[in-house]
Scaffold this active site. Structure first.
Site, PDB file in Angstrom:
ATOM      1  CB  SER A   1      61.213 -26.719 -32.508  1.00 55.17           C
ATOM      2  OG  SER A   1      60.807 -27.620 -31.492  1.00 55.17           O
TER       3      SER A   1
ATOM      4  CE  LYS B   1      63.240 -20.566 -25.196  1.00 53.75           C
ATOM      5  NZ  LYS B   1      63.469 -19.299 -24.459  1.00 53.75           N
TER       6      LYS B   1
ATOM      7  CD  GLU C   1      65.756 -24.253 -35.015  1.00 52.51           C
ATOM      8  OE1 GLU C   1      65.261 -25.360 -34.741  1.00 52.51           O
ATOM      9  OE2 GLU C   1      65.295 -23.520 -35.919  1.00 52.51           O
ATOM     10  CE1 TYR C   2      61.830 -21.260 -28.584  1.00 49.37           C
ATOM     11  CE2 TYR C   2      61.075 -23.458 -28.022  1.00 49.37           C
ATOM     12  CZ  TYR C   2      61.011 -22.087 -27.833  1.00 49.37           C
ATOM     13  OH  TYR C   2      60.154 -21.567 -26.922  1.00 49.37           O
ATOM     14  CG  ASN C   3      63.029 -28.588 -29.033  1.00 55.20           C
ATOM     15  OD1 ASN C   3      62.331 -27.584 -29.093  1.00 55.20           O
ATOM     16  ND2 ASN C   3      62.600 -29.770 -29.435  1.00 55.20           N
TER      17      ASN C   3
END
Lengths: 257, 234
Positions: free
Chosen positions: A155, A162, A157-159
């Site tokens: 993940s 965030k 791109e999400y990490n």
């Protein structure tokens, strides 16, 4: 009225039609706040509004894709137009990630993650700031993730988004603290329609996940996440800024798989 | 009407300084507060505090362990203890209330710790090491007792502590500049700010929070502490 009275306060919540966002909207309204919430899907927004009404609760829904700057700013403009002030901003909206390794992430995946999460958060923070300054303060809550804090697999791109949000939050906490603006981050572990269905279909994984949580349960959107957000809107939290709240029953004490 | 009506709170080191502010806040919110002057010096003393609270009031919903900040303010080369005694006292107190909270299937523990734990300090090695030990004990208790509904967090307050007073005596200008340079530009009020943060952890908002080290410090943990100005090395 329960214990965290928010009467007279106006709060903007993004991604508020379902899941954690909807739980937060619900609790804030229950505590007496005026809530302006948005999401991309007008259909989901109408459903959310209807279930609030069923519970005797009333909030203002705005259809908006906060990954678009004009639309994000419009949400704050509408809150000001209707209520003349804004006391809190809850940046909850975030696109889902695609489960693929770092080397296979697309430009589009990064663009979606960053615009819906990071850019939306900073556009909205900048949009509420003048009103916070005029009013003598305000509260911002951004959303991070334990996955991101510890670099969970598949993940990226999400990490990255965030953690960019957390970095932005500390800068804003330092720069805006003198104006009584607090900026905090919540990393939740919470029930949603998705997690409940997933856990039903994967009982072994579900048992392992629950065992990893010291409290042996997932959070509830209204009672746990909503209550934390409501508490952070009260005077109790006026001296708390630049912090990460893991609203996860202690799950953060373990690294993600 | 208070938010903690029918709640019983034990506050160790709760009759002076920040502890007194927290005790006052919990009382204002409706709790029955049993406050002690100091952290318990022995395991038996800790057990007596808990037993007496249960005997008189029937339960213990909240335990706040104040920080005693005991140190001799000498450089590291002269320190005798690696870890101050307060870590042991905090463990004893948590153990003393544990059976009661477990039987109730609910309890909140807040351990006060030093704001200097994960940054620099000078001459405070023993007390800060004790505070770091308390953070670790906090996480252990959160992990082992979460399943029984006992939530355990640490809170690092920026307020008029004994350490802070000593720092101000040695270099008031530097300390004033540090406070002015912190994000919110002020120290916390023990009742409103630190007591408020405790309310977040022991009230409805803290239902799903455990194993944290939170700062009630107006963002001071993000900014530098000028120990080089406060405590010059000879």
């Amino acid at each position: 009225m329960s214990e965290l009275s928010l009467r007279g306060k106006v709060v903007v919540v993004t991604g508020g039609s379902e899941g954690i966002g909807f739980g937060i909207v619900t609790k804030l309204v229950m505590e007496g706040a005026k809530v302006v919430f948005c999401s991309r899907s007008a259909e989901k927004g109408a459903k959310a509004t209807a279930s609030l009404l069923d519970a005797g609760l009333d909030a203002d829904y705005v259809q908006a894709d906060v990954g678009n700057r004009q639309q994000a700013e419009r949400v704050v403009a509408i809150a000001i137009e209707r209520y003349g002030r804004v006391d809190g901003l809850i940046n909850n909206a975030q696109a889902e990630w695609v489960w693929v390794p770092v080397e296979d992430k697309t430009e589009d995946a990064y663009a979606k993650a960053m615009s819906s999460g990071f850019h939306a958060s900073r556009w909205l923070m900048n949009a509420v700031l003048p009103h916070f300054l005029r009013q003598g303060g305000g509260r911002i809550i951004n959303f991070g993730s334990r996955r991101a804090v510890y670099g969970a697999k598949l993940s990226a791109e999400y990490n990255a988004t965030k953690e960019a949000i957390r970095g932005l939050s500390w800068s804003a906490a330092r720069e805006w603290g003198r104006h009584n603006v607090t900026v905090n981050v919540i990393c939740p572990a919470c029930e949603s329609a998705g997690t409940v269905a997933y856990m039903k279909d994967n009982p072994e994984m579900a048992a392992r996940t629950l065992l990893a949580i010291p409290m042996r349960r997932l959070g509830k959107p209204v009672e746990d996440l909503g209550a934390l957000v409501a508490g952070l809107m009260t005077d109790d939290a006026r001296f708390i800024t630049g912090q990460t709240f893991f609203a996860d029953g202690g799950l953060h004490l373990k690294r993600p798989e | 009407m208070g938010r903690l009506n029918d709640c019983v709170a034990v506050v160790t080191h709760g009759t002076s300084g920040i502890g007194a502010g927290i005790s006052e806040r919990l009382r204002t919110e409706g709790a029955v507060v049993v406050a002690t002057d100091a952290l318990p010096a022995t395991r038996d003393a800790a057990l007596r505090v808990a037993a007496s609270a249960v005997e008189r009031h029937g339960r213990i919903d909240i335990l706040v362990n104040g920080a005693d900040e005991q140190t001799d303010f000498v450089p590291l080369a002269l320190k005798r203890e690696a870890v101050g005694s307060s870590a042991q006292s905090v463990l004893w107190m948590m153990q003393a209330v544990y059976p009661t909270m477990k039987a109730q299937a609910t309890g909140r523990i807040v351990n006060l710790v030093s704001v200097f734990g994960d940054s620099l300090n000078r001459q405070l090695a023993d007390t800060v090491a004790a505070s770091e030990a308390v953070k670790s004990l906090t996480r252990s208790a959160a992990e082992e007792w979460g399943q029984f509904g006992i939530l355990v967090n640490a809170l690092a307050p920026a307020a008029d502590t004994a350490t802070f007073q000593a720092m101000r005596e040695s270099a008031s200008d530097a300390v004033d500049a540090m406070v002015a340079g912190s994000p919110m530009g002020r120290m916390g009020d023990p009742v409103e700010d630190i007591g408020g943060a405790v309310m977040l952890l022991v009230g409805e908002s803290g239902r799903f929070l455990t194993g944290h080290v939170l700062y009630a410090d107006g963002g001071q943990h993000l900014t530098p502490t000028p120990f080089e100005a406060v405590v010059p090395i000879d």
